[in-house]
Structure formats: structure tokens, C-alpha cells
Design an enzyme around this catalytic site. Sequence first.
Site, mmCIF file in Angstrom:
data_model
loop_
_atom_site.group_PDB
_atom_site.id
_atom_site.type_symbol
_atom_site.label_atom_id
_atom_site.label_comp_id
_atom_site.label_asym_id
_atom_site.label_seq_id
_atom_site.Cartn_x
_atom_site.Cartn_y
_atom_site.Cartn_z
ATOM 1 C CG HIS A 18 -1.827 1.160 1.310
ATOM 2 N ND1 HIS A 18 -3.122 1.137 0.868
ATOM 3 C CD2 HIS A 18 -1.622 2.426 1.800
ATOM 4 C CE1 HIS A 18 -3.680 2.319 1.068
ATOM 5 N NE2 HIS A 18 -2.789 3.112 1.637
ATOM 6 C CD GLU A 19 1.554 3.669 3.667
ATOM 7 O OE1 GLU A 19 1.838 4.723 3.061
ATOM 8 O OE2 GLU A 19 0.497 3.523 4.310
ATOM 9 C CG HIS A 22 0.449 6.192 -0.634
ATOM 10 N ND1 HIS A 22 -0.630 6.672 -1.347
ATOM 11 C CD2 HIS A 22 -0.081 5.559 0.453
ATOM 12 C CE1 HIS A 22 -1.752 6.358 -0.720
ATOM 13 N NE2 HIS A 22 -1.450 5.680 0.375
#
Length: 419
Positions: A18-19, A22
Site C-alpha cells: 500500500h505505502e 504512494h
Amino acid sequence: MNTVIAFIIIFGVLVFVHELGHLVFAKRAGILCREFAIGFGPKVFTFKKNETVYTIRLLPIGGFVRMAGEDPETIELKPGYHIGLLFNEAGEVNKVIVNNKDKYPDAKMLEVEHADLEKALVIKGYELNEEETLKEYKVSEEAYFVMDGQEIQNAPYNRQFGSKTLWQRTMAIFAGPMMNFILAFLIFAFLGIVQGYPVNDALIGELTSDGAAQAAGLQEGDKVLAIDETNVSSWEEVVGIIQQSPNEELNFSIERNGEILTIPITPKSDTFEGETRGIIGVYQPMEKSFWNTIPKAANETYFITGEIIKALGKMITGQFSIDMLSGPVGIYKSTEVVAESGIFLLMRWAAVLSINLGIINLLPIPALDGGRLMFFAAEAIRGKPVDRHKEGLVHFIGFALLMLLMLVVTWNDIQKFFL
């Protein structure tokens, strides 16, 4: 211990992916990413590569990518400050010594008159112990502040989150949940290649060692033509007849290697949700095909996404209570149950959790990715961004409420499983 390891690995992978979404899209947009963190709280492990500090933190409740400009820059050079300057080969300031200047005897000492470290990238001031002539120094785009022995990279405006286009900012935020869906798809695709996907053909799949089918002589790959003279052409038809005949002998007409065989089998009795049914210990046939796996993995990702959204819809309409929510404790207990069933089911569970994480983060709730995307949508409609201070206040309140909800859900999980 195996459950603890499985939980840590699954949690770590989901948050990391997920990160990472980003981080990758933020860097592609040219945003300075100061930190990539798994977890919150005190740092347990840390290392720096290029511009970014990578950390693992103590509390396993999420992660974050700290981008320049999202929070107020921590160091501001005001008139009257005494600082030290170090220069690169091009004659530009590449280090600004904020304190402990005696440790840098080669630094040029300066009293600040004016500093613009975002757009003009200049520092104006008077050299100490020399004539009072105002001098101007060009600052490198990759300059660092040195404070308390730590180096903090300066972020010019063009490296800050707010300087990027609406599309670039949107993708930097949306990429996190997007990567969770991609991860789930890849897990389903991998499982499809390794295990195969169930097909509806009237074939015998894997047999259990203690089942009636194994004892009667059925083999994996046998084609079922008929059961008690009732022709069958699908797995559903085979299962339907078996389940309706507990403890009754059935004659299976089987095709094996071009030969027709008749094999009598008596299904054992089994109770499921209060209903008695017959079972013979055979799994549904599986097909291993790379090209068929891709659409099937996409369909499975789509199906589970829809089921989770339906469950969220029930919560909104009051058909879903808070007792049905699970926090870290509930997920841990579910992982414990799934881990006992083998690595493949554990991987499938990880894919479901990944989809769940992606959906939850896309909800239009302040402090979540969806909340930020909601403000971007408002910006697109208004033609200008929402005031940063107002948006920050909304996210702060949202984060506080989310933490409160997590505490309530965690307490419910503890009562449910341990008290």
C-alpha cells in the site's frame, strides 16, 4: 508462534505494498518523500537510501509516506538567526548549520537578513566579524539543514506535494489502495497457476484419504457419465445427487482411459448447517491454464470487492452492527484459523484482506486516502483547493475518531475471544 509469524508477514506485506504505491507515484511526480514507514510509534529499524528514510515502527497499525509540504516545514530561518554555511563545488550552499556551529570550523558564519528556501532559493545576510555588507548566497536544490547532528533535506516548492498538478496528487494518494487490489489479483493469479481454478465439468478432482470415493476405487481425472442411470454433465449435478443420498449406495458410470467402468459408492452422512447430506470425499476438479487464470483472477478480485462493498452497505443501512467489525485482534484470530488449513488458504486470506484494506482506504472518511480524494474532488469542482488549515483540521478530527473506533473494535475483539 506460527500464527504470530503469519500475521506479521501478512500485515507487513499489505502495508508495504500500500505505502509503496504512494511512494512510487509520489517520486514519479517529483515529490520529496522524507520517510517510508511501516507501523507507528517509536522506530525499531531504520536506514536511509537516496532522499528517503525507511523505518519499521513499533505499533503494527498501519504505515505512512511522509511527503514534503504535507506538514509545515520544521525549520524556518528568520532575520537575526546566526547560521553556518557550507558550499558545494558549484559555489552553492549545500548545508545550513542551524546549531552546534562550533563543530563545523570551515562553515561561513552568517547573520540572516532574509531567506527564501522554497522558490528563490537564496539566503541574504551579513558575515560575522566582517564588514557590514549584505551578501546573497544561492542555495542548492538539494541543500540540507544540519540541526542537532541530524541532516534534514530542504524541500523547494517544486518538490512539495502542493506544487503538483491535481492529477499527480490524486494518483499519489490513489496509488496506495490501487496497489492493494493489484496485489490481490496477483495472489489469485499465482494460486490459479499453482493450484488451478475449479471447473464445472463432471470430473473427479482430488480425493481425500479417508473418503468413500478413495475406498471404492475412484481416481482423480475420472469422468462421471451417469449416477444410477441418471446422466450427468456438470460437477453441480454430481454433487447434487451425492448430497441427496447419504448412506445410500450409488452406481457411478465412469470413463477412464477410454474404458467404461461401473463403481458402486455409498456416500457417508454429514451434517452442515443443521441439514444432513451425503459426501464421498472428492474435491471439485481444477484446471491449470495461464490464459484462463488471468480473467478468473480478475473475476475473483471483482467478486470479493463486491461482497465487501455489500457488507459495508449493510452497515450503512443498519443491518450490520459494530460487533461484526474486526480489528487487529479479530484479524489475528481469523488468521490463526486460516493458517491451520495450509499456505494456499492463508495466501487467499491475505488477498481478501488486501482488497478489504484497499476498499476501507477509499471510503470518503477524513484521514483516510478516500477522505483526501474527496477534497481533491472538491478542488476539481471549485477550481481551487480547500484551505489547508481547514482540511488539516478535518483530517485531524477524522483520525481521532478512527482511533476511537479502533479502540472500541479492539476491545470488542478482546471480550469476544479472551474474556
